[in-house]
Scaffold this active site. Structure first.
Site, PDB file in Angstrom:
ATOM      1  N   HIS A  11     -43.182  27.469 -22.477  1.00  0.00           N
ATOM      2  CA  HIS A  11     -41.795  27.001 -22.392  1.00  0.00           C
ATOM      3  C   HIS A  11     -40.809  28.116 -22.771  1.00  0.00           C
ATOM      4  O   HIS A  11     -41.173  29.113 -23.416  1.00  0.00           O
ATOM      5  CB  HIS A  11     -41.594  25.804 -23.334  1.00  0.00           C
ATOM      6  CG  HIS A  11     -41.874  26.154 -24.768  1.00  0.00           C
ATOM      7  ND1 HIS A  11     -40.951  26.778 -25.583  1.00  0.00           N
ATOM      8  CD2 HIS A  11     -42.986  25.989 -25.526  1.00  0.00           C
ATOM      9  CE1 HIS A  11     -41.470  26.973 -26.778  1.00  0.00           C
ATOM     10  NE2 HIS A  11     -42.714  26.500 -26.773  1.00  0.00           N
ATOM     11  N   GLY A  12     -39.552  27.924 -22.411  1.00  0.00           N
ATOM     12  CA  GLY A  12     -38.511  28.883 -22.774  1.00  0.00           C
ATOM     13  C   GLY A  12     -38.157  28.820 -24.260  1.00  0.00           C
ATOM     14  O   GLY A  12     -38.600  27.932 -24.990  1.00  0.00           O
ATOM     15  N   GLU A  83     -48.723  21.663 -28.069  1.00  0.00           N
ATOM     16  CA  GLU A  83     -48.930  22.748 -29.022  1.00  0.00           C
ATOM     17  C   GLU A  83     -49.845  22.272 -30.144  1.00  0.00           C
ATOM     18  O   GLU A  83     -50.084  21.060 -30.297  1.00  0.00           O
ATOM     19  CB  GLU A  83     -47.569  23.198 -29.589  1.00  0.00           C
ATOM     20  CG  GLU A  83     -47.610  24.385 -30.544  1.00  0.00           C
ATOM     21  CD  GLU A  83     -48.266  25.629 -29.950  1.00  0.00           C
ATOM     22  OE1 GLU A  83     -49.479  25.566 -29.677  1.00  0.00           O
ATOM     23  OE2 GLU A  83     -47.569  26.649 -29.795  1.00  0.00           O
TER      24      GLU A  83
END
Length: 208
Positions: A11-12, A83
């Site tokens: 992800h960013g 995560e």
């Protein structure tokens, strides 16, 4: 000849990334810079045709996935792409954890084989669920390209298994930055890693 290409995207950048705060399974929005990172990647990936798109259900990953596919494909959410769950550390600043839980955090960063979570997950548990996801994808898709949006430690944990590394080697790779791509190719019953944490630009990923 069957060939499956798997593009694992981190992800960013998020607000908590900027603050130096651990996220784990908690949510934090992308920053403006994080959205720009993902838009730049989307510009490059639009040249590829994906057969499926999977995402971690965590907010930062879903937001990244939505930018990447722009409502052109269904995004399939899968908990196995989350995560690592960091237990009592989640939502806390790394600087505070260093002060208050030094021994365990030192192990997490420097002796991962010795890291024991107070709750949440170990690296090996993350590796097991990511590997299960990979196996399921390869059982379902015999050819084509798959896009998977996930997280930094999750990608490392998968690579640890794919490359046959010990747990103490999970940090051997360079930083897996926001909106970078780690590409795996499954062909002839063999999985190879083409690149890790690559920032895609100038269309150069097509030739790799």
């Amino acid at each position: 000849m069957s060939k499956v290409e798997l593009y694992f995207v981190r992800h960013g950048e998020t607000e908590w990334n900027k603050e130096g705060r651990l996220q784990g399974w908690l949510n934090s929005s992308l920053t403006d810079y994080g959205r720009e990172q993902v838009k730049a990647l989307q510009h490059e990936l639009q040249q590829l045709t994906f057969d499926a798109v999977y995402s971690s259900p965590l907010q930062r990953a879903v937001e990244t996935a939505e930018i990447l596919v722009s409502n052109t494909m269904q995004i399939k959410l899968d908990d196995r792409l989350k995560e690592i769950h960091l237990g009592s550390w989640q939502g806390r600043k790394i600087s505070d954890i260093w002060d208050e839980d030094y021994d365990r955090y030192f192990a997490y960063c420097n002796e991962p084989q010795c890291y024991t979570p107070d709750s949440g997950e170990s690296f090996l548990q993350v590796s097991a669920r990511m590997t299960e996801l990979l196996t399921d994808c390869l059982n379902q898709y015999k050819s084509g390209k798959i896009l998977l949006i996930t997280h930094g430690v999750a990608i490392r944990a998968l690579l640890m298994n794919v490359l046959g590394l010990d747990c103490n080697q999970i940090w051997v790779f360079e930083e897996i930055d926001g909106a970078s791509v780690t590409k795996l190719v499954a062909e002839n019953n063999k999985i190879t890693v083409q690149y890790i944490g690559k920032i895609i630009n100038n269309h150069n990923f097509i030739e790799i």
